[in-house]
Write a protein that holds these residues in place. Structure first.
Motif, PDB file in Angstrom:
ATOM      1  N   PRO A   1       0.817  -1.224   0.000  1.00  0.00           N
ATOM      2  CA  PRO A   1       0.000   0.000   0.000  1.00  0.00           C
ATOM      3  C   PRO A   1       0.847   1.269   0.000  1.00  0.00           C
ATOM      4  O   PRO A   1       0.401   2.315  -0.454  1.00  0.00           O
ATOM      5  CB  PRO A   1      -0.820  -0.118   1.295  1.00  0.00           C
ATOM      6  CG  PRO A   1      -0.800  -1.570   1.639  1.00  0.00           C
ATOM      7  CD  PRO A   1       0.516  -2.087   1.149  1.00  0.00           C
ATOM      8  N   VAL A   2       2.078   1.184   0.525  1.00  0.00           N
ATOM      9  CA  VAL A   2       2.977   2.332   0.543  1.00  0.00           C
ATOM     10  C   VAL A   2       4.280   1.949  -0.147  1.00  0.00           C
ATOM     11  O   VAL A   2       4.626   0.762  -0.248  1.00  0.00           O
ATOM     12  CB  VAL A   2       3.263   2.805   1.984  1.00  0.00           C
ATOM     13  CG1 VAL A   2       1.981   3.260   2.657  1.00  0.00           C
ATOM     14  CG2 VAL A   2       3.947   1.709   2.789  1.00  0.00           C
TER      15      VAL A   2
ATOM     16  N   ALA B   1       2.609   7.342  -0.109  1.00  0.00           N
ATOM     17  CA  ALA B   1       1.379   6.571  -0.295  1.00  0.00           C
ATOM     18  C   ALA B   1       0.438   7.349  -1.198  1.00  0.00           C
ATOM     19  O   ALA B   1       0.402   8.587  -1.167  1.00  0.00           O
ATOM     20  CB  ALA B   1       0.705   6.285   1.044  1.00  0.00           C
ATOM     21  N   GLU B   2      -0.322   6.630  -2.004  1.00  0.00           N
ATOM     22  CA  GLU B   2      -1.314   7.253  -2.875  1.00  0.00           C
ATOM     23  C   GLU B   2      -2.616   7.470  -2.129  1.00  0.00           C
ATOM     24  O   GLU B   2      -3.111   6.567  -1.441  1.00  0.00           O
ATOM     25  CB  GLU B   2      -1.559   6.379  -4.106  1.00  0.00           C
ATOM     26  CG  GLU B   2      -0.376   6.287  -5.052  1.00  0.00           C
ATOM     27  CD  GLU B   2      -0.717   5.507  -6.308  1.00  0.00           C
ATOM     28  OE1 GLU B   2      -1.797   4.869  -6.335  1.00  0.00           O
ATOM     29  OE2 GLU B   2       0.091   5.521  -7.260  1.00  0.00           O
TER      30      GLU B   2
END
Length: 576
Positions: free
Chosen positions: A240-241, A277-278
């Protein structure tokens, strides 16, 4: 098998004809940001323990050309090695790229350039990258310095002075990488040595009796650096990151400290990393950290520099925005809190045009490695106005606007202008003492307004042409004006590469850089013409020759020492 690949984006270069920059193809694809993937197999870059880039890359705005042509060439290595590493991309490709590279070249004045590298895929998860280099020269330099108190000790070139100069660098590096499912781990190290002689300050009696002399003091200077590092980085899109972290130690030792008996050694415990992170497909947040802990065995003050950069980014089909701030804090050696912006706005219109406006800044560590890159002939000085230990350079702002465009196939141009302030900017100020000439490093607050334009054109592998021009308006305090004697006032340059017949190319490069008159003295302009030719056999063996400084000009670079006159190098390189 898994392969490391470099994705390259063709962009309009400031000096080069066809520049390539590593970048992953973005989700919001357009004509402007479309990229091309090629194997990284030619002329691999050397690794340096503290130039490994685990921080998120910040790309300059670039415009992709409609058609892309590639041409390989050999470039003489002239600086300490650099190797970049970013978030890994998990890609499956054919295991066909050549992993080895060897280059051998020799010329007059014993100019030597040797380089070897090999990228070994031990398994589909383990990679070993090794590199070794040796380059330099030993021969006569046909110009020396005269010093006169009437000119405030600004040196003037004397073309009747001839002296023997030697300068050689040796380097070796190794990096091992293991690829896990969701991250990679790497460990590596490097070593470099630099041996050279300083310029003699020759009295008239010596000039009359001898054509050339050796430096009477510290004629065999030796610099050595080495270190090791280890780190981890995430595999792109696996978590996720995204993150990267690296730590290591590097030393820099100089045999002769000039004013420090027995020389001096510097140690650096360096740590850097980032996490990002998005938020969604267009937005992301992150923070980057960098810390240097500097130690000296004598004379200098130990200190630490901590750099933090939180940022927010937004990317759409036409707009790219990064909003961040540099929060830097230094303990000891003129320490304190230093803030600077990191804001970048790029706007793409009509597919092939990019307008950009950037407001940035930074804090630059002036360790021995940085100063040696600025001038290999630097010394710690006790003279008035030249600090014994260099302070950290701080740029509170650097404002820049520009336009990049590719209006026609394989033709691009750009224009830009900006204004920058730097506190503790570095300046070269050679001086003579004890029978030799050394380059003292001065520091002062400086401002510079700059502007420029460039253009390049390429036609398949037949012809490449490039042009660049820049103007600089430097300003310092009035009593510091002599420091500007080697800073550029303007520069122009062009380069060309033409296909004579199949696999045979001719090259040409020309650079002219004018200097500002300072206290009634104007340093000789940089005025250099280089031509060359290369022939490629069987797509693997490249035979080349290059005639450097064809005009035989003995100008002084910002390193503080004059360059070689006319010199020739010929050699061969092999990809395997």
């Amino acid at each position: 098998m898994k392969k490391y690949r470099k994705q390259i984006l063709i962009c309009a270069g400031l000096v080069t004809l066809t520049n390539v920059a590593a970048q992953q193809q973005q989700k919001n694809d357009s004509t402007v940001n479309r990229t091309v993937v090629v194997e990284n197999q030619y002329n691999p870059e050397v690794m340096d323990a503290f130039k490994v880039n685990v921080l998120p890359k910040i790309e300059e705005p670039a415009v992709a050309k409609t058609q892309i042509d590639y041409a390989s060439s050999v470039h003489q290595m002239n600086k300490f090695p650099v190797y970049h590493m970013d978030v890994m991309n998990r890609e499956i490709t054919e295991d066909s790229a050549r992993r080895g590279y060897v280059r051998l070249a020799y010329g007059n004045r014993n100019n030597t350039d040797l380089k070897g590298a090999y990228l070994w895929n031990i398994t589909d998860r383990d990679v070993l990258d090794v590199m070794a280099t040796f380059h330099g020269y030993s021969g006569n330099i046909g110009v020396g310095y005269d010093f006169d108190f009437a000119t405030d000790d600004i040196p003037v070139l004397n073309h009747e002075k001839e002296w023997k100069h030697r300068f050689f660098r040796t380097g070796a590096s190794l990096k091992y990488t293991h690829d896990f499912d969701k991250m990679s781990m790497y460990v590596g190290g490097d070593f470099a040595s630099q041996v050279f002689s300083y310029m003699p300050n020759q009295p008239e009696s010596l000039l009359q009796n001898e054509e050339k002399t050796e430096v009477p003091s510290f004629g065999h200077q030796l610099f050595m650096s080495g270190g090791g590092y280890m780190g981890v980085s995430s595999v792109k899109d696996a978590l996720p990151v995204e993150f990267g972290f690296q730590t290591g130690y590097k030393m820099f030792n100089r045999k002769h400290g000039i004013y420090i008996p027995g020389g001096i050694s510097e140690g650096n415990v360096h740590t850097q990393g980032y996490i990002s992170a998005e938020i969604d497909d267009r937005q992301a947040v992150g923070v980057a950290l960098e810390m240097d802990n500097m130690f000296y065995d004598k004379s200098f003050s130990n200190y630490s520099l901590i750099k933090l950069r939180p940022y927010y980014s937004l990317s759409t089909e036409s707009v790219s925005l990064t909003a961040g701030v540099n929060v830097d804090f230094q303990i000891s050696n003129d320490g304190g809190l230093k803030l600077s912006p990191d804001v970048r706005f790029d706007y793409t219109f009509a597919d092939n045009y990019v307008f950009y406006a950037h407001l940035t800044g930074n804090t630059r560590l002036n360790d021995f490695g940085t100063i040696n890159g600025f001038s290999p002939f630097w010394v710690q000085s006790l003279l008035v106005g030249l600090p014994m230990q260099q302070n950290t350079s701080y740029t509170p702002y650097d404002a820049r606007v520009g336009l990049k465009a590719v209006p026609l196939t394989n033709f691009g141009f750009g224009i830009y202008a900006g204004y920058r302030e730097t506190r503790n900017e570095l300046f070269s100020m050679p001086y003579a003492v004890g029978g030799a000439v050394y380059n003292g490093i001065a520091q002062a607050k400086a401002r510079v307004a700059y502007a420029g334009l460039y253009a390049d054109y390429s036609f398949r592998d037949m012809l490449d042409l490039g042009f660049a021009g820049s103007f600089y308006g430097w300003s310092v305090k009035k009593d510091m004006e002599k420091l500007l004697w080697l800073k550029p006032l303007y520069s122009i340059g062009f380069n060309a590469r033409a296909k004579v017949f199949k696999d045979f190319h001719a090259t040409a490069e020309y650079t002219y850089e004018g200097r500002k008159k300072t206290l009634g003295i104007k340093a000789d302009a940089v005025n250099e013409l280089n031509i060359g030719a290369e022939y490629l056999f069987d797509d693997r063996v490249n035979v080349f020759i290059k005639l450097n400084n064809l005009l035989n000009k003995n100008y002084v670079t910002e390193s503080g020492f004059p360059v070689q006159g006319f010199n020739v190098m010929a050699g061969v390189s092999l990809n395997f």
